[in-house]
Structures are given as structure tokens and as C-alpha cells.
Design a protein around this motif. Structure first.
Motif, PDB file in Angstrom:
ATOM      1  N   ALA A  72       0.998  -1.392  -0.112  1.00 22.49           N
ATOM      2  CA  ALA A  72       0.049   0.027  -0.012  1.00 22.49           C
ATOM      3  C   ALA A  72       0.859   1.390   0.065  1.00 22.49           C
ATOM      4  CB  ALA A  72      -0.830  -0.012   1.243  1.00 22.49           C
ATOM      5  N   GLN A  73       1.958   1.208   0.974  1.00 22.14           N
ATOM      6  CA  GLN A  73       2.935   2.568   0.915  1.00 22.14           C
ATOM      7  C   GLN A  73       3.504   2.684  -0.410  1.00 22.14           C
ATOM      8  OE1 GLN A  73       5.159   1.726   4.254  1.00 22.14           O
ATOM      9  NE2 GLN A  73       3.899   2.609   5.748  1.00 22.14           N
ATOM     10  N   ALA A  74       3.900   1.688  -1.091  1.00 26.00           N
ATOM     11  CA  ALA A  74       4.548   1.528  -2.627  1.00 26.00           C
ATOM     12  C   ALA A  74       3.700   2.051  -3.388  1.00 26.00           C
ATOM     13  CB  ALA A  74       5.014   0.105  -2.855  1.00 26.00           C
ATOM     14  N   GLU A  75       2.495   1.811  -3.363  1.00 27.15           N
ATOM     15  CA  GLU A  75       1.426   2.263  -4.366  1.00 27.15           C
ATOM     16  C   GLU A  75       1.128   3.728  -4.011  1.00 27.15           C
ATOM     17  OE1 GLU A  75      -1.880  -0.365  -3.808  1.00 27.15           O
ATOM     18  OE2 GLU A  75      -1.066  -1.918  -5.183  1.00 27.15           O
ATOM     19  N   GLU A  76       1.234   4.202  -3.021  1.00 30.30           N
ATOM     20  CA  GLU A  76       0.864   5.769  -2.468  1.00 30.30           C
ATOM     21  C   GLU A  76       2.074   6.414  -3.185  1.00 30.30           C
ATOM     22  OE1 GLU A  76       0.863   7.996   1.408  1.00 30.30           O
ATOM     23  OE2 GLU A  76      -0.186   6.223   1.639  1.00 30.30           O
ATOM     24  N   GLY A  77       3.177   5.950  -2.833  1.00 28.95           N
ATOM     25  CA  GLY A  77       4.612   6.776  -3.305  1.00 28.95           C
ATOM     26  C   GLY A  77       4.594   6.542  -4.620  1.00 28.95           C
ATOM     27  N   LEU A  78       3.969   5.556  -5.372  1.00 30.41           N
ATOM     28  CA  LEU A  78       3.950   5.787  -6.867  1.00 30.41           C
ATOM     29  C   LEU A  78       2.971   6.700  -7.142  1.00 30.41           C
ATOM     30  CD1 LEU A  78       4.956   4.486  -9.583  1.00 30.41           C
ATOM     31  CD2 LEU A  78       3.197   2.785  -9.452  1.00 30.41           C
ATOM     32  N   GLN A  79       1.851   6.808  -6.626  1.00 26.49           N
ATOM     33  CA  GLN A  79       0.811   7.734  -7.057  1.00 26.49           C
ATOM     34  C   GLN A  79       1.381   9.308  -7.039  1.00 26.49           C
ATOM     35  OE1 GLN A  79      -2.640   6.974  -4.891  1.00 26.49           O
ATOM     36  NE2 GLN A  79      -3.299   5.310  -6.058  1.00 26.49           N
ATOM     37  N   ARG A  80       2.075   9.605  -5.735  1.00 27.78           N
ATOM     38  CA  ARG A  80       2.672  10.907  -5.557  1.00 27.78           C
ATOM     39  C   ARG A  80       3.750  11.117  -6.472  1.00 27.78           C
ATOM     40  NH1 ARG A  80       3.850  10.832   1.303  1.00 27.78           N
ATOM     41  NH2 ARG A  80       1.535  10.885   1.887  1.00 27.78           N
ATOM     42  N   ALA A  81       4.520  10.314  -6.709  1.00 28.66           N
ATOM     43  CA  ALA A  81       5.745  10.495  -7.894  1.00 28.66           C
ATOM     44  C   ALA A  81       5.117  10.896  -9.217  1.00 28.66           C
ATOM     45  CB  ALA A  81       6.583   9.054  -7.962  1.00 28.66           C
ATOM     46  N   THR A  82       3.839  10.090  -9.543  1.00 25.79           N
ATOM     47  CA  THR A  82       3.213  10.297 -10.794  1.00 25.79           C
ATOM     48  C   THR A  82       2.473  11.630 -10.681  1.00 25.79           C
ATOM     49  OG1 THR A  82       2.670   7.890 -11.030  1.00 25.79           O
ATOM     50  CG2 THR A  82       1.596   9.522 -12.387  1.00 25.79           C
ATOM     51  N   LYS A  83       2.128  12.323  -9.738  1.00 23.55           N
ATOM     52  CA  LYS A  83       1.214  13.490  -9.610  1.00 23.55           C
ATOM     53  C   LYS A  83       2.691  14.333  -9.584  1.00 23.55           C
ATOM     54  CE  LYS A  83      -2.425  12.474  -6.693  1.00 23.55           C
ATOM     55  NZ  LYS A  83      -3.049  12.634  -5.393  1.00 23.55           N
ATOM     56  N   LEU A  84       3.771  14.273  -9.153  1.00 19.63           N
ATOM     57  CA  LEU A  84       4.676  15.369  -9.033  1.00 19.63           C
ATOM     58  C   LEU A  84       5.678  15.384 -10.467  1.00 19.63           C
ATOM     59  CD1 LEU A  84       6.815  14.570  -5.785  1.00 19.63           C
ATOM     60  CD2 LEU A  84       5.396  16.532  -6.342  1.00 19.63           C
ATOM     61  N   ALA A  85       5.500  14.316 -11.243  1.00 20.55           N
ATOM     62  CA  ALA A  85       5.939  14.202 -12.545  1.00 20.55           C
ATOM     63  C   ALA A  85       4.875  14.848 -13.372  1.00 20.55           C
ATOM     64  CB  ALA A  85       6.267  12.612 -13.285  1.00 20.55           C
ATOM     65  N   ASN A  86       3.803  14.718 -13.420  1.00 19.72           N
ATOM     66  CA  ASN A  86       2.792  15.685 -14.062  1.00 19.72           C
ATOM     67  C   ASN A  86       3.015  16.980 -13.884  1.00 19.72           C
ATOM     68  OD1 ASN A  86       1.773  13.228 -15.529  1.00 19.72           O
ATOM     69  ND2 ASN A  86       0.303  13.019 -13.959  1.00 19.72           N
ATOM     70  N   LYS A  87       3.015  17.470 -12.739  1.00 15.82           N
ATOM     71  CA  LYS A  87       3.082  18.681 -12.352  1.00 15.82           C
ATOM     72  C   LYS A  87       4.171  19.315 -12.822  1.00 15.82           C
ATOM     73  CE  LYS A  87       2.925  21.970  -8.506  1.00 15.82           C
ATOM     74  NZ  LYS A  87       2.477  22.092  -7.033  1.00 15.82           N
TER      75      LYS A  87
ATOM     76  N   TYR B 285       7.005  22.701 -17.193  1.00 16.33           N
ATOM     77  CA  TYR B 285       8.023  22.677 -18.198  1.00 16.33           C
ATOM     78  C   TYR B 285       7.235  23.208 -19.373  1.00 16.33           C
ATOM     79  CZ  TYR B 285      10.519  21.142 -22.328  1.00 16.33           C
ATOM     80  OH  TYR B 285      11.114  21.009 -23.331  1.00 16.33           O
ATOM     81  N   HIS B 286       6.170  23.076 -19.673  1.00 17.02           N
ATOM     82  CA  HIS B 286       5.399  23.300 -20.734  1.00 17.02           C
ATOM     83  C   HIS B 286       5.053  24.757 -20.616  1.00 17.02           C
ATOM     84  CE1 HIS B 286       5.265  19.808 -23.144  1.00 17.02           C
ATOM     85  NE2 HIS B 286       4.741  19.016 -22.057  1.00 17.02           N
TER      86      HIS B 286
END
Length: 132
Positions: free
Chosen positions: A62-77, A82-83
Motif C-alpha cells: 500500500a505504501q509503495a502504491e501511494e508513493g508511486l501515485q505521489r511520484a506520478t503527480k509530481l512528474a505530471n506537475k 515545463y510546458h
């Protein structure tokens, strides 16, 4: 000095020590296995340990999935930012080019005005020289 007999005795003692250590390790492992698999209390303890490992596994997942979601949000932001920066740079580049073109036109007008004025002065000076 060490004689051959002493060396042989040390070697045999070392072998005996290794054998005893191996036997004690086997005995300890056997006792632990008997306790865990051979008694009711051992099976309860083993089941609790397995349940604990399963719970830990679920928590880590669960923590790994949460961390992945956070990382995805940060990458999208970061991608959005950048754009934004690229678009802003392009806009400012266009604005700068437009201003440069405007200033170029104004400089041409001023230069022409200066040349016309200089020609007029030269013509006037020539007329005055011709009169003299």
C-alpha cells in the motif's frame, strides 16, 4: 617450534570444533522446527508470524502504491510547469522580436529625418555660397 605432530593435532582439533559447531547448529534448528511444527503452541506462533509477515507485506504494498501515485503527480506537475515555461519563453521571444522590428522602423524614420535635415542644411549652405 611447531612440529608435525603439533600441526596435526591442531588440524584435528579444528575439525572437531567445526563438527561440534555444525552439530549444535543442526540441533538448534531441529529444536526450533520441532517447536514450530510439532507443538500446538509452536503452530500458533508460526501462524502469528506468517500473519505478521502478510500484514507487513500488505502495508508495504500500500505504501509503495501511494508513493508511486505521489511520484506520478509530481512528474505530471513538473511536465505542466515545463510546458508553461516553454510557452512563456516563446511568447517573450515573439514580443522581443516585435519590439525590435518596431524600433528598427523608428530608427529608419529618424535616420531619414536626419538625412533630410542634413541635405536641407547642405542645400542652404550651397545657396549661400553661390550668392557670395
Amino acid at each position: 617450534m611447531n612440529t608435525k605432530i603439533e600441526k596435526k593435532a591442531k588440524k584435528e582439533c579444528s575439525k572437531t570444533t567445526k563438527f561440534v559447531a555444525f552439530a549444535l547448529t543442526g540441533l538448534a534448528l531441529g529444536a526450533a522446527a520441532y517447536y514450530l511444527f510439532g507443538t500446538k503452541e509452536g503452530r500458533k506462533t508460526l501462524n502469528k508470524a506468517v500473519d505478521g509477515v502478510n500484514d507487513l507485506s500488505k502495508t508495504l504494498k500500500a505504501q509503495a502504491e501511494e508513493g508511486l501515485q505521489r511520484a506520478t503527480k509530481l512528474a505530471n506537475k513538473a511536465k505542466e510547469e515545463y510546458h508553461k515555461v516553454i510557452n512563456l519563453a516563446e511568447e517573450k521571444g515573439h514580443e522581443a522580436a516585435e519590439k525590435a522590428s518596431k524600433y528598427k522602423g523608428e530608427a529608419k524614420k529618424l535616420t531619414k529625418k536626419g538625412l533630410d535635415y542634413a541635405e536641407a542644411l547642405a542645400k542652404e549652405a550651397k545657396e549661400k555660397v553661390d550668392k557670395v
